[in-house]
Design a protein around this motif. Structure first.
Motif, short mmCIF file in Angstrom:
data_model
loop_
_atom_site.label_atom_id
_atom_site.label_comp_id
_atom_site.label_asym_id
_atom_site.label_seq_id
_atom_site.Cartn_x
_atom_site.Cartn_y
_atom_site.Cartn_z
N ALA A 182 1.69 -0.18 -2.04
CA ALA A 182 2.45 1.06 -1.93
C ALA A 182 1.73 2.17 -2.69
O ALA A 182 1.17 1.95 -3.77
CB ALA A 182 3.85 0.87 -2.48
N GLN A 220 5.03 6.70 -2.24
CA GLN A 220 5.98 5.75 -1.66
C GLN A 220 6.84 5.12 -2.76
O GLN A 220 8.05 4.94 -2.58
CB GLN A 220 5.24 4.67 -0.87
CG GLN A 220 4.58 5.20 0.38
CD GLN A 220 3.59 4.23 0.99
OE1 GLN A 220 3.14 3.28 0.34
NE2 GLN A 220 3.22 4.47 2.24
N ALA A 275 10.97 5.41 -3.18
CA ALA A 275 11.83 4.23 -3.33
C ALA A 275 12.63 4.30 -4.63
O ALA A 275 13.83 3.99 -4.65
CB ALA A 275 10.98 2.96 -3.31
N LEU A 328 5.98 7.38 4.13
CA LEU A 328 5.96 5.93 4.36
C LEU A 328 4.75 5.49 5.17
O LEU A 328 4.19 4.42 4.95
CB LEU A 328 7.26 5.48 5.03
CG LEU A 328 8.52 5.68 4.18
CD1 LEU A 328 9.76 5.30 4.98
CD2 LEU A 328 8.45 4.91 2.88
N ASP A 329 4.32 6.34 6.12
CA ASP A 329 3.14 6.02 6.94
C ASP A 329 1.84 6.43 6.26
O ASP A 329 0.77 6.18 6.79
CB ASP A 329 3.23 6.75 8.30
CG ASP A 329 4.39 6.26 9.15
OD1 ASP A 329 4.87 5.14 8.90
OD2 ASP A 329 4.80 7.02 10.04
#
Length: 147
Positions: free
Chosen positions: A56, A60, A64, A113-114
């Motif tokens: 990650a 990211q 989260a 996220l991508d």
């Protein structure tokens, strides 16, 4: 080897040796993006990372963390951002900025996220005082991308 960049251009070379073995030289580029290494192949394509090599990115992880802390507030597990900051041994303003990430437009979250946000967009750009309207958030990303 941090900070090491390999830059070669051209076509692959096959070098035969007298014992019948071949040495294959393939030009490639290795760049760092969000703390991870990307390999650019001679044809310009970026090699897809293996699933077990993908960690990650900091952005990211921050997203989260913000969602986890917001869930703690909504569930009543924590009564305030200050309480979360004390539990996590971080500054109140840091918790506030991470929770701000939960208000980002869906396309921006998907880009995080991508890992497709432009390289120059940093956590500070997204977490500090994000506009309430998603369209204004998109415009901020576009204007930061054009400068």
């Amino acid at each position: 080897m941090s900070g090491t960049r390999i830059h070669r251009t051209g076509t692959p070379n096959v070098i035969p040796s007298s014992d019948g073995k071949l040495t294959l030289s393939i030009p490639l580029q290795i760049k760092r993006r969000s703390g991870r290494k990307l390999v650019t192949l001679p044809n310009g394509e970026i090699a897809k990372p293996r699933p077990w090599d993908v960690a990650a990115t900091p952005l990211q992880l921050a997203l989260a963390r913000g969602h986890r802390w917001l869930a703690m507030l909504e569930s009543g597990e924590a009564k305030s951002l200050k309480e979360i900051a004390a539990r996590e041994s971080v500054d109140n303003s840091y918790v506030s900025r991470m929770v701000n990430l939960t208000t980002l437009a869906p396309e921006i979250v998907a880009a995080i996220l991508d890992d497709t946000l432009p390289d120059h967009i940093i956590l500070f750009d997204l977490a500090v005082d994000p506009p309430a309207l998603w369209e204004e958030q998109r415009e901020r990303i576009k204007s930061a991308s054009s400068t």
